[in-house]
Write a protein that holds these residues in place. Sequence first.
Motif, PDB file in Angstrom:
ATOM      1  N   UNK A   1      88.598  -0.613-110.506  1.00  0.00           N
ATOM      2  CA  UNK A   1      87.656   0.579-110.102  1.00  0.00           C
ATOM      3  C   UNK A   1      87.512   0.734-108.836  1.00  0.00           C
ATOM      4  N   UNK A   2      87.119  -0.355-108.074  1.00  0.00           N
ATOM      5  CA  UNK A   2      87.096  -0.190-106.594  1.00  0.00           C
ATOM      6  C   UNK A   2      88.411   0.408-105.732  1.00  0.00           C
ATOM      7  N   UNK A   3      89.581  -0.056-106.419  1.00  0.00           N
ATOM      8  CA  UNK A   3      90.792   0.551-105.759  1.00  0.00           C
ATOM      9  C   UNK A   3      91.107   1.838-106.131  1.00  0.00           C
ATOM     10  N   UNK A   4      90.786   2.214-107.354  1.00  0.00           N
ATOM     11  CA  UNK A   4      90.893   3.522-108.096  1.00  0.00           C
ATOM     12  C   UNK A   4      89.875   4.582-107.105  1.00  0.00           C
ATOM     13  N   UNK A   5      88.835   4.116-106.750  1.00  0.00           N
ATOM     14  CA  UNK A   5      87.849   4.983-105.974  1.00  0.00           C
ATOM     15  C   UNK A   5      88.509   5.108-104.621  1.00  0.00           C
ATOM     16  N   UNK A   6      88.964   4.195-103.860  1.00  0.00           N
ATOM     17  CA  UNK A   6      89.616   4.174-102.757  1.00  0.00           C
ATOM     18  C   UNK A   6      90.868   5.028-102.648  1.00  0.00           C
ATOM     19  N   UNK A   7      91.703   5.029-103.734  1.00  0.00           N
ATOM     20  CA  UNK A   7      92.897   5.989-104.188  1.00  0.00           C
ATOM     21  C   UNK A   7      92.353   7.234-103.866  1.00  0.00           C
ATOM     22  N   UNK A   8      91.253   7.676-104.648  1.00  0.00           N
ATOM     23  CA  UNK A   8      90.897   8.976-104.562  1.00  0.00           C
ATOM     24  C   UNK A   8      90.526   9.488-103.192  1.00  0.00           C
ATOM     25  N   UNK A   9      89.676   8.751-102.204  1.00  0.00           N
ATOM     26  CA  UNK A   9      89.325   9.067-101.003  1.00  0.00           C
ATOM     27  C   UNK A   9      90.578   9.111-100.037  1.00  0.00           C
ATOM     28  N   UNK A  10      91.440   8.032-100.038  1.00  0.00           N
ATOM     29  CA  UNK A  10      92.609   8.162 -99.147  1.00  0.00           C
ATOM     30  C   UNK A  10      93.608   9.155 -99.648  1.00  0.00           C
ATOM     31  N   UNK A  11      93.661   9.411-100.836  1.00  0.00           N
ATOM     32  CA  UNK A  11      94.661  10.587-101.250  1.00  0.00           C
ATOM     33  C   UNK A  11      94.203  11.843-100.859  1.00  0.00           C
ATOM     34  N   UNK A  12      92.934  12.134-100.937  1.00  0.00           N
ATOM     35  CA  UNK A  12      92.312  13.430-100.700  1.00  0.00           C
ATOM     36  C   UNK A  12      92.441  13.625 -99.107  1.00  0.00           C
ATOM     37  N   UNK A  13      92.438  12.736 -98.214  1.00  0.00           N
ATOM     38  CA  UNK A  13      92.580  12.643 -96.765  1.00  0.00           C
ATOM     39  C   UNK A  13      93.930  12.868 -96.503  1.00  0.00           C
ATOM     40  N   UNK A  14      94.712  12.166 -97.206  1.00  0.00           N
ATOM     41  CA  UNK A  14      96.190  12.186 -96.940  1.00  0.00           C
ATOM     42  C   UNK A  14      96.751  13.287 -97.399  1.00  0.00           C
ATOM     43  N   UNK A  15      96.652  13.977 -98.361  1.00  0.00           N
ATOM     44  CA  UNK A  15      97.257  15.122 -99.238  1.00  0.00           C
ATOM     45  C   UNK A  15      97.168  16.455 -98.235  1.00  0.00           C
ATOM     46  N   UNK A  16      96.273  16.526 -97.326  1.00  0.00           N
ATOM     47  CA  UNK A  16      96.165  17.781 -96.456  1.00  0.00           C
ATOM     48  C   UNK A  16      97.327  18.080 -95.729  1.00  0.00           C
ATOM     49  N   UNK A  17      97.918  19.300 -96.018  1.00  0.00           N
ATOM     50  CA  UNK A  17      99.055  20.018 -95.618  1.00  0.00           C
ATOM     51  C   UNK A  17     100.168  19.423 -96.151  1.00  0.00           C
ATOM     52  N   UNK A  18     100.289  18.601 -97.455  1.00  0.00           N
ATOM     53  CA  UNK A  18     101.319  17.814 -97.923  1.00  0.00           C
ATOM     54  C   UNK A  18     101.485  18.439 -99.172  1.00  0.00           C
ATOM     55  N   UNK A  19     102.680  18.718 -99.871  1.00  0.00           N
ATOM     56  CA  UNK A  19     102.997  18.963-101.192  1.00  0.00           C
ATOM     57  C   UNK A  19     102.592  17.887-101.996  1.00  0.00           C
ATOM     58  N   UNK A  20     101.765  18.102-103.359  1.00  0.00           N
ATOM     59  CA  UNK A  20     101.033  17.158-104.108  1.00  0.00           C
ATOM     60  C   UNK A  20     102.322  16.462-104.674  1.00  0.00           C
ATOM     61  N   UNK A  21     103.263  16.866-105.089  1.00  0.00           N
ATOM     62  CA  UNK A  21     104.347  16.206-105.799  1.00  0.00           C
ATOM     63  C   UNK A  21     105.063  15.260-104.876  1.00  0.00           C
ATOM     64  N   UNK A  22     105.188  15.572-103.592  1.00  0.00           N
ATOM     65  CA  UNK A  22     105.750  14.791-102.387  1.00  0.00           C
ATOM     66  C   UNK A  22     104.789  13.658-102.265  1.00  0.00           C
ATOM     67  N   UNK A  23     103.671  13.784-102.388  1.00  0.00           N
ATOM     68  CA  UNK A  23     102.440  12.796-101.830  1.00  0.00           C
ATOM     69  C   UNK A  23     102.671  11.821-103.120  1.00  0.00           C
ATOM     70  N   UNK A  24     103.029  12.381-104.337  1.00  0.00           N
ATOM     71  CA  UNK A  24     102.964  11.315-105.342  1.00  0.00           C
ATOM     72  C   UNK A  24     104.240  10.586-105.113  1.00  0.00           C
ATOM     73  N   UNK A  25     105.089  11.045-104.690  1.00  0.00           N
ATOM     74  CA  UNK A  25     106.681  10.340-104.514  1.00  0.00           C
ATOM     75  C   UNK A  25     106.160   9.120-103.439  1.00  0.00           C
ATOM     76  N   UNK A  26     105.610   9.480-102.507  1.00  0.00           N
ATOM     77  CA  UNK A  26     105.324   8.520-101.476  1.00  0.00           C
ATOM     78  C   UNK A  26     104.635   7.373-101.971  1.00  0.00           C
ATOM     79  N   UNK A  27     103.673   7.749-102.826  1.00  0.00           N
ATOM     80  CA  UNK A  27     102.924   6.727-103.242  1.00  0.00           C
ATOM     81  C   UNK A  27     103.226   5.931-104.030  1.00  0.00           C
ATOM     82  N   UNK A  28     104.324   6.557-105.167  1.00  0.00           N
ATOM     83  CA  UNK A  28     105.086   5.615-105.967  1.00  0.00           C
ATOM     84  C   UNK A  28     105.877   4.714-105.234  1.00  0.00           C
ATOM     85  N   UNK A  29     106.599   5.197-104.108  1.00  0.00           N
ATOM     86  CA  UNK A  29     107.579   4.119-103.341  1.00  0.00           C
ATOM     87  C   UNK A  29     106.676   3.190-102.779  1.00  0.00           C
ATOM     88  N   UNK A  30     105.629   3.383-102.361  1.00  0.00           N
ATOM     89  CA  UNK A  30     104.664   2.238-101.608  1.00  0.00           C
ATOM     90  C   UNK A  30     104.252   1.361-102.781  1.00  0.00           C
TER      91      UNK A  30
END
Length: 145
Positions: free
Chosen positions: A16-45
């Motif tokens: 739950x804690x890491x899921x919460x951090x996922x939302x916060x980090x993703x919201x900050x990181x997704x600015x100016x990035x295609x959401x599908x590409x952001x998902x790809x980056x997350x998946x590779x990591x």
Amino acid sequence: MKALLTSWQAWALGSAIFAALTAIFAKIGITGVNSDFATFVRTVVILLVIALMLTLAGNWQAPGSVPAKSWIFLVLSGLATGASWLCYFRALQIGKASQVAPVDKLSVVFVAVFAVLVLGEQLSAAHWIAVLMIGGGALLLALPI
């Protein structure tokens, strides 16, 4: 300490804690990035981190040792995870993290219902009340007020 590491509750809280951090980090990181590409980056990591963990722990398993039924359901789980992540990142790109995350957590309600219908699990009246409260809370948080 050993009891903590073998406690499902401790691991679930960590999730739950890491899921919460996922939302916060993703919201900050997704600015100016295609959401599908952001998902790809997350998946590779995730793929790289899990491969490292398996290697360090020596937990790689021969694919042939996995039962066919397990393969089918693990692949289905992976497809569902991918679809969930694509939807989640798109929602985060469009909406507020404080509203997207609670709606995403309606998965708790769906898991309870699916667990009863598909897995034959039983929930007490108190558990059903809790499920309804989680659902109601998630919906209230999603309202634009």
